[in-house]
Enzyme design. Structure first.
Site, mmCIF file in Angstrom:
data_model
loop_
_atom_site.group_PDB
_atom_site.id
_atom_site.type_symbol
_atom_site.label_atom_id
_atom_site.label_comp_id
_atom_site.label_asym_id
_atom_site.label_seq_id
_atom_site.Cartn_x
_atom_site.Cartn_y
_atom_site.Cartn_z
ATOM 1 N N VAL A 77 4.133 77.313 97.695
ATOM 2 C CA VAL A 77 4.549 77.651 99.053
ATOM 3 C C VAL A 77 5.590 76.622 99.492
ATOM 4 C CG1 VAL A 77 3.737 77.828 101.439
ATOM 5 C CG2 VAL A 77 2.262 78.600 99.574
ATOM 6 N N CYS A 78 6.709 77.089 100.006
ATOM 7 C CA CYS A 78 7.772 76.162 100.439
ATOM 8 C C CYS A 78 7.298 75.313 101.616
ATOM 9 C CB CYS A 78 9.014 76.928 100.852
ATOM 10 S SG CYS A 78 10.215 75.881 101.695
#
Lengths: 130, 125
Positions: A77-78
């Site tokens: 997940v960024c």
């Protein structure tokens, strides 16, 4: 072949995450490899363990977690996109003084470099979104 | 410099949306800036409403959002110099190259398609 997958939309609101998941399953069924699944934009919302979908519906978050556990897939997940949208793991919650975290099993939070790296290392990077 | 193991691929970031209606344009720019650290062959394409991302004189006070358009001028400093804009997309919106805040190469849709076909990685925003 080695695939990278990018998911740019949130669960339930948009079909992108469903399609990406089904694509990932098909990739594995054909004996290919998944280098990484990278969640960006509202796609980071695929990584919260606090979703409570109706019982007669698919559980999109759990589905990703189970796929990761079964096949050892890297779900990233960024961090910048996650911070904006309230997706935190334990250390991020601590760092930013928040009283809870919500990252789902099998997901990890990391930087955008992981996306570029997936583009470099995978034979194909497939983007799911609008 | 991030480690790409000596691999240099052609990355194209395709920008199709207006700058403030959704977050795609801003978050696309964030990926572009990170990609500069990996020493890859990076180009940017602007088409459809994406051409509005590059227009001069953006003012965001009324919508209380950050005006990130000056960042496009900084791309040169990151050695990102290949910016392609679809001619038809400009024309359809009554815009010309003079309305844009950075130097670009204006190309036809057909040429844009050829450029995309040359890429190893196409990220569409």
């Amino acid at each position: 072949m080695k695939f990278g997958i990018m998911v740019n939309e949130g669960p339930y609101q948009h079909q992108a995450s469903d399609t990406a998941y089904l694509f990932a399953k098909a990739v594995l069924a054909k004996g290919h490899e998944i280098y990484r699944v990278f969640f960006y934009h509202d796609g980071v919302n695929n990584g919260t363990r606090l979703t409570v979908p109706p019982q007669d519906d698919r559980n999109i978050v759990n589905r990703w977690s189970e796929l990761a556990a079964k096949h050892g897939i890297d779900l990233v997940v960024c961090v910048a996109a996650a911070q904006r949208r309230g997706i935190l793991d334990e250390s991020e919650a601590k760092r930013h003084g928040r009283d809870a975290n919500n990252i789902a099993a099998g997901f990890r939070i990391s930087g955008l470099g992981q996306l570029v790296e997936a583009g470099i290392q995978a034979d194909r990077l497939v983007v799911f979104g609008d | 410099m991030a480690d790409a193991g000596g691999v240099v691929k052609k990355f194209m970031f395709v920008n199709r949306k207006s700058p403030y209606g959704t977050i795609y344009a801003l978050e696309s720019l964030e990926v572009v800036l990170i990609s500069a650290a990996f020493d890859q062959d990076v180009s940017l394409a602007f088409l459809d409403d994406g051409v509005y991302e590059l227009t001069k004189g953006q003012s965001t006070k009324g919508v209380e959002m950050k005006n990130f358009s000056p960042t496009y001028r900084a791309l040169e400093g990151y050695d990102i110099e290949k910016l392609y804009v679809a001619q038809e997309s400009l024309e359809e919106r009554g815009l010309s190259e003079d309305d844009l805040l950075v130097d670009v190469q204006v190309v036809s849709r057909a040429e844009m398609a050829d450029l995309m076909a040359e890429q190893d990685v196409v990220l569409s925003f």
